[in-house]
Design a protein around this motif. Structure first.
Motif, PDB file in Angstrom:
ATOM      1  N   GLY A  52       0.815  -1.168  -0.123  1.00 14.31           N
ATOM      2  CA  GLY A  52       0.242  -0.186   0.035  1.00 14.31           C
ATOM      3  C   GLY A  52       1.139   1.507  -0.391  1.00 14.31           C
ATOM      4  N   GLU A  53       1.956   1.033  -0.395  1.00 14.25           N
ATOM      5  CA  GLU A  53       2.906   2.303  -0.029  1.00 14.25           C
ATOM      6  C   GLU A  53       2.720   3.249  -1.384  1.00 14.25           C
ATOM      7  OE1 GLU A  53       6.978   2.276   2.315  1.00 14.25           O
ATOM      8  OE2 GLU A  53       7.321   1.240   0.283  1.00 14.25           O
ATOM      9  N   PRO A  54       3.309   4.103  -1.666  1.00 10.66           N
ATOM     10  CA  PRO A  54       3.456   4.938  -2.591  1.00 10.66           C
ATOM     11  C   PRO A  54       4.457   4.662  -3.653  1.00 10.66           C
ATOM     12  CG  PRO A  54       3.096   7.121  -1.453  1.00 10.66           C
ATOM     13  CD  PRO A  54       2.434   5.011  -1.063  1.00 10.66           C
ATOM     14  N   ASP A  55       5.170   4.227  -4.513  1.00 12.45           N
ATOM     15  CA  ASP A  55       6.066   4.623  -5.396  1.00 12.45           C
ATOM     16  C   ASP A  55       7.003   6.007  -4.711  1.00 12.45           C
ATOM     17  OD1 ASP A  55       6.840   2.949  -8.686  1.00 12.45           O
ATOM     18  OD2 ASP A  55       8.380   4.235  -7.629  1.00 12.45           O
ATOM     19  N   PRO A  56       8.331   5.067  -4.326  1.00 14.61           N
ATOM     20  CA  PRO A  56       8.975   6.188  -3.968  1.00 14.61           C
ATOM     21  C   PRO A  56       9.376   7.407  -4.740  1.00 14.61           C
ATOM     22  CG  PRO A  56      10.241   3.888  -3.560  1.00 14.61           C
ATOM     23  CD  PRO A  56       8.978   4.247  -4.690  1.00 14.61           C
ATOM     24  N   LEU A  57       9.774   6.553  -6.404  1.00 16.87           N
ATOM     25  CA  LEU A  57       9.817   7.704  -7.130  1.00 16.87           C
ATOM     26  C   LEU A  57       8.710   9.548  -7.386  1.00 16.87           C
ATOM     27  CD1 LEU A  57      11.275   6.442 -10.757  1.00 16.87           C
ATOM     28  CD2 LEU A  57      12.313   8.217  -9.499  1.00 16.87           C
ATOM     29  N   ARG A  58       7.414   8.678  -6.904  1.00 13.98           N
ATOM     30  CA  ARG A  58       6.714   9.987  -6.848  1.00 13.98           C
ATOM     31  C   ARG A  58       7.277  11.127  -5.712  1.00 13.98           C
ATOM     32  NH1 ARG A  58       1.352   9.003  -8.775  1.00 13.98           N
ATOM     33  NH2 ARG A  58       1.726   6.848  -8.702  1.00 13.98           N
ATOM     34  N   ARG A  59       7.653  10.139  -5.205  1.00 11.43           N
ATOM     35  CA  ARG A  59       7.758  11.624  -3.989  1.00 11.43           C
ATOM     36  C   ARG A  59       9.474  12.374  -4.042  1.00 11.43           C
ATOM     37  NH1 ARG A  59       9.251   7.319  -0.211  1.00 11.43           N
ATOM     38  NH2 ARG A  59      11.457   7.973  -0.393  1.00 11.43           N
ATOM     39  N   ILE A  60       9.722  11.753  -5.574  1.00 15.41           N
ATOM     40  CA  ILE A  60      11.260  12.737  -5.966  1.00 15.41           C
ATOM     41  C   ILE A  60      10.765  13.282  -7.429  1.00 15.41           C
ATOM     42  CG2 ILE A  60      12.939  12.103  -7.393  1.00 15.41           C
ATOM     43  CD1 ILE A  60      13.682   9.476  -5.388  1.00 15.41           C
ATOM     44  N   LEU A  61      10.166  12.507  -7.917  1.00 10.94           N
ATOM     45  CA  LEU A  61      10.270  13.473  -9.532  1.00 10.94           C
ATOM     46  C   LEU A  61       8.415  13.938  -9.579  1.00 10.94           C
ATOM     47  CD1 LEU A  61      10.834  10.665 -11.584  1.00 10.94           C
ATOM     48  CD2 LEU A  61      12.154  12.705 -11.201  1.00 10.94           C
TER      49      LEU A  61
ATOM     50  N   PRO B 118       5.156  15.096 -10.179  1.00 12.70           N
ATOM     51  CA  PRO B 118       4.367  15.171 -11.232  1.00 12.70           C
ATOM     52  C   PRO B 118       4.732  14.173 -12.324  1.00 12.70           C
ATOM     53  CG  PRO B 118       4.453  17.698 -11.432  1.00 12.70           C
ATOM     54  CD  PRO B 118       5.053  16.534  -9.830  1.00 12.70           C
ATOM     55  N   VAL B 119       5.738  14.720 -13.037  1.00 14.93           N
ATOM     56  CA  VAL B 119       6.482  14.185 -13.643  1.00 14.93           C
ATOM     57  C   VAL B 119       6.414  12.428 -13.558  1.00 14.93           C
ATOM     58  CG1 VAL B 119       8.553  13.155 -14.999  1.00 14.93           C
ATOM     59  CG2 VAL B 119       8.715  15.858 -13.735  1.00 14.93           C
ATOM     60  N   PHE B 120       6.172  12.007 -12.637  1.00 12.31           N
ATOM     61  CA  PHE B 120       6.275  10.110 -12.069  1.00 12.31           C
ATOM     62  C   PHE B 120       4.708  10.748 -12.774  1.00 12.31           C
ATOM     63  CE2 PHE B 120       5.147   6.839  -9.743  1.00 12.31           C
ATOM     64  CZ  PHE B 120       5.791   5.852 -10.599  1.00 12.31           C
ATOM     65  N   THR B 121       4.013  10.940 -12.298  1.00 15.75           N
ATOM     66  CA  THR B 121       2.857  10.821 -12.565  1.00 15.75           C
ATOM     67  C   THR B 121       2.259  11.126 -13.902  1.00 15.75           C
ATOM     68  OG1 THR B 121       2.424  12.128 -11.001  1.00 15.75           O
ATOM     69  CG2 THR B 121      -0.437  11.963 -12.466  1.00 15.75           C
ATOM     70  N   GLY B 122       3.306  11.700 -15.034  1.00 16.70           N
ATOM     71  CA  GLY B 122       3.091  11.826 -16.267  1.00 16.70           C
ATOM     72  C   GLY B 122       3.716  10.007 -16.643  1.00 16.70           C
ATOM     73  N   MET B 123       4.432   9.437 -16.129  1.00 16.24           N
ATOM     74  CA  MET B 123       5.182   8.314 -16.430  1.00 16.24           C
ATOM     75  C   MET B 123       4.030   7.552 -16.650  1.00 16.24           C
ATOM     76  SD  MET B 123       9.305   8.971 -15.071  1.00 16.24           S
ATOM     77  CE  MET B 123      10.097   9.605 -15.002  1.00 16.24           C
ATOM     78  N   GLU B 124       3.538   7.264 -15.869  1.00 21.57           N
ATOM     79  CA  GLU B 124       2.886   6.751 -15.188  1.00 21.57           C
ATOM     80  C   GLU B 124       1.390   6.621 -15.789  1.00 21.57           C
ATOM     81  OE1 GLU B 124       1.137   7.515 -10.871  1.00 21.57           O
ATOM     82  OE2 GLU B 124       0.155   5.748 -10.873  1.00 21.57           O
ATOM     83  N   SER B 125       1.221   7.522 -16.210  1.00 27.06           N
ATOM     84  CA  SER B 125      -0.037   7.677 -17.585  1.00 27.06           C
ATOM     85  C   SER B 125       0.044   7.512 -19.207  1.00 27.06           C
ATOM     86  CB  SER B 125      -0.885   8.762 -16.731  1.00 27.06           C
ATOM     87  OG  SER B 125      -1.036   9.604 -15.764  1.00 27.06           O
TER      88      SER B 125
END
Lengths: 708, 100
Positions: free
Chosen positions: A582-591, A593-600
């Protein structure tokens, strides 16, 4: 000059049609005995058919080695002869096509064997064991079509195979056509692949038409012999040919902007993803460019376009792969990215490097997909295990709820995995081999092939080199992320805890592929360059000069360091402190909105949906509602044709029929009646009246006779 | 010998009397007799001219006319008898069924 060489070909080469017909025989047997053979026999027939194709491919390679690598064209069937258009089914046996034959049938056979085990469980899991033979029929059909593609001696036959593999891809993506999202998800994915590929095929077709127009032929030998003079006479046309071919390549090999179908194609069973959507079919575009090298070398514009498309695709899809959670989606975007490497390589004129990467990629990506399939089925087994225990322990009401939870469980989601290296050791080791090979760590296969592409790029096209290096860094990162998320840490769900290893029929092909992924680099080891010398025969025959660059320690060291650095980075993020449930991806903390873009997936699908599909639907609505319904039906049919016809018939019936014909007839009758009504008064019935008229008549006649 | 004009004149007078009788009288028998009168007026003209021109054909015609008249009398009288039996009258004004 070429025909004489053909006629001198040894009898061995006349076996070449069997490379297509063995799979055809295999699928025919499976169609005829559909449902009457056990699963093992069905799988054995299909694998044997594919294996025999491999034997033929080996014989061809041996024959070519005897023949000093001279290309051979084996005529087989006359197909269409119209004027100067001569389309025959002939087989092109040269070092380039033999390499493809070996890869397709070799990797294909291993995947066939793996599929015997995989599909056995898959049909049970999907609850439809009767589909088992159908899968192998499609698989053999694919091998046959792919062989037609790579062995065709003309663009026409290549296109026949090109469309054939597209069909097989469609059939196999939608293999479980009643499954997926809303029960149509898989069917939609197949449809998407087919339609997107149509756009590419349109480009390829136009390229073929232009080729015939400019060169007067579609046979490889004739076209390539004329390439220098035609390129000089009409450079614009040749550029157009290469660019339209590039459109075909972007469709089939999933490059920008048409790559969107490949990730969705993961809806097919995993062996399909491995065989068609990683190892063979999607490399057809790379093969097409390498095959058309004699044309491409004359048009730097076309080459540049291809290289840029490849480089951009490599980086773009690598960024998306970093943000995916579905184990197969990561591999799918990785495939798009690696295909970008190959396309960039062949685009820059580094044909050998591109083909080399094609081969090693076929090994390690097939390995990765098949291992991913093994992981997925391991998870499903774990899930089944839990469900079974629940059956024993819990009473009926709870069991029902358990079943509901099962449906929500996604065995492909990496967030549901973790720690699988203990439950599935063989799968772990082969997966690790594939991942490291893909990441480009020496001495595995991926290092050598990727390094060769980077080396050529550093010399030929610096911007593309930078794109590719960035993509390579991300490649190592997302593979590290995947390994740590799937195999390390603690199991994040109960099924992961109870995952079970796959049977030997699946793991043995995996081990063979792992071996190939490990040692594949030896095929074109720097300094020895076996593959380059082998392919040189073909390229030299068509007067394409290959410049061989010496191994560059600088480039190799840089890419190795970068690969290791990004694997370390992945370890810092995912390995050091494994992801908790249930933990969010650690990259999300670092990146952020960029990670959201990658994820989407950078919303490419949404953008296409908005720009093209919605507009298309709007257009369709406009056509249906306004043009067809309101204009055509309501106005033209109802108002013009129907009303016009009505008015015309009204004129005919009221004016002509009633007013004309009827009035004449009725008037005649009325006139006769009226006349008769007057005349009847003469008939008094009194004899003397009649007698009087007789007398008068006589008097008149006599008077007339007397006084005339 | 009397001139031919007298004979023709008598014949004409007889014919007109017959014709008027046919047209004016209502009794069938009388009408019938008037018809006979016209026939005989014609016969008279025939013999008068036959005599005048000294030919036989006129006299032959008279015989024919007499023969036809005799047959006509037979048919005509029997028709009158039949009509009388059916209608109890021989008045032509009552026999007007042919009125249009």
């Amino acid at each position: 000059m070429l025909l004489s060489e053909v006629s001198s070909s040894p009898a061995l080469f006349h076996l070449i049609p069997w490379i297509v017909f063995f799979p055809v025989i295999g699928l025919t047997l499976n169609i005829i005995f559909n449902g009457r053979l056990s699963e093992k026999v069905v799988g054995t027939i299909a694998s044997t058919a594919s294996g025999l194709s491999f034997v033929i491919a080996v014989l061809m390679a041996w024959g070519l080695a005897q023949n000093h690598g001279e290309p051979v064209v084996v005529p087989f069937l006359e197909w269409i002869h119209i004027g100067t258009l001569q389309l025959d089914w002939a087989f092109q046996v040269d070092t380039l096509s033999v390499v493809m034959m070996l890869v397709v049938s070799g990797v294909g056979t291993l995947i066939h064997i793996y599929a015997i085990g995989y599909m056995h469980e898959d049909v049970q899991h999907q609850g439809n064991p009767r589909m088992y033979p159908r899968f192998f029929v499609f698989f053999n059909l694919f091998i046959a079509m792919m062989m037609i593609l790579v062995t065709g001696a003309s663009y026409t036959m290549l296109f026949v195979g090109w469309e054939g593999v597209g069909l097989c891809s469609y059939l196999l993506i939608g293999f479980w056509f009643d499954k997926g999202e809303d029960g149509i998800g898989n069917a939609l994915a197949g449809k998407k692949a087919f339609i997107v590929n149509r756009i590419g095929d349109f480009g390829f077709l136009v390229a073929m038409f232009l080729t015939f127009w400019a060169f007067g032929s579609l046979n490889f030998v004739d076209v390539f012999a004329k390439a220098p003079e035609v390129a000089e006479a009409m450079p614009g046309v040749v550029v157009a040919i290469t660019l339209f071919m590039l459109l075909g390549v972007t469709g089939k090999s999933a490059q920008l902007p048409l790559f969107v179908w490949l990730p969705d194609a993961m809806a097919g069973p995993t062996p399909v993803s491995a065989l068609i959507h990683a190892a063979t079919m999607v490399t057809a575009g790379v093969y097409l460019v390498a095959r058309s090298a004699p044309i491409f070398v004359h048009v730097p514009t076309g080459q540049n376009a291809v290289a840029w498309v490849g480089g951009l695709t490599a980086l773009f899809s690598a960024t998306i792969a970093v943000g995916q959670y579905d184990i197969k989606k990561v591999l799918a975007y990785s495939t798009v990215s690696q295909l970008g490497f190959m396309v960039a390589a062949v685009g820059m004129g580094a044909f050998v490097a591109g083909m080399f990467h094609l081969i090693t990629h076929a090994f390690f990506k097939a390995l990765l997909f098949l291992s991913a399939g093994s992981v997925i089925q391991g998870m499903e087994r774990g899930e089944h295990h839990i469900a079974h225990h629940a059956h024993d322990d819990l009473h009926a009401g709870k069991k029902k709820r358990k079943k509901k939870e099962e449906h929500a469980f996604d065995p492909q989601d990496m967030r549901n995995m973790g720690g699988l290296r203990h439950q599935m050791p063989v799968t772990f080791w082969v997966y690790l081999t594939g991942a490291v090979a893909l990441a480009g760590v020496p001495p595995l296969a991926g290092f050598f092939s990727k390094d060769e592409i980077l080396l050529e790029a550093s010399h030929l096209n610096t911007p593309v080199y930078i794109l590719l290096v960035l993509a390579a860094i991300l490649t190592a990162f997302y593979m590290g992320r995947q390994i740590f998320m799937v195999f390390y840490g603690e199991p994040r769900t109960a099924p992961a805890e109870h995952a079970e290893e796959s049977p030997p029929v699946m793991t043995i092909p995996l081990m063979i592929l792992a071996f190939l992924a490990f040692f594949g680099g030896l095929l074109n080891f720097p300094g020895i360059q076996t593959l380059e010398h082998w392919l040189e025969h073909t390229f030299a025959f068509f007067e394409v000069e290959l410049e061989s660059l010496p191994f560059s320690p600088a480039v190799a060291t840089l890419s190795t360091i970068l690969a290791l650095a990004s694997i370390t980075a992945a370890w810092f993020l995912y390995g050091r402190e494994p992801l908790k449930k249930g933990e969010p991806d650690p990259l999300r903390r670092i990146l952020g909105p960029v990670f959201t873009g990658m994820e989407s997936k950078w919303w490419v699908d949404e953008v296409y949906w908005f720009l093209i599909v919605d507009r298309y639907v709007d257009l369709a609505w406009f056509l249906a509602d306004y043009v067809d319904w309101r204009f055509w039906h309501d106005w033209f049919h109802e108002k013009v044709i129907l009303a016009g016809y009505n008015a015309f018939t009204r004129i005919l019936s009221v004016r002509v029929d009633l007013g004309g014909i009827d009035r004449i007839a009725n008037g005649l009758a009325e006139g006769t009646q009226a006349l008769a009504a007057r005349m009847r008064r003469l008939q008094t019935g009194y004899v003397r009246n009649y007698a009087l008229s007789v007398f008068l008549g006589v008097v008149v006649i006599i008077g007339y006779l007397m006084f005339r | 010998m009397l001139p031919i004009t007298y004979y023709v004149g008598l014949s004409a007078v007889l014919f007109i009397m017959g014709a008027l009788g046919v047209l004016i009288r209502r009794n069938l028998i009388v009408i019938f007799m008037s018809v006979e009168l016209m026939l005989n007026a014609a016969n008279l003209a025939f013999v008068a001219f036959a005599r005048y021109y000294q030919t036989m054909s006129g006299q032959v015609f008279v015989f024919f006319v007499m023969a036809v008249a005799a047959a006509e009398v037979a048919v005509g009288l029997s028709l009158i008898v039949a009509i009388y039996r059916a209608r109890r009258t021989v008045n032509v004004d009552d026999l007007s069924e042919m009125k249009g």
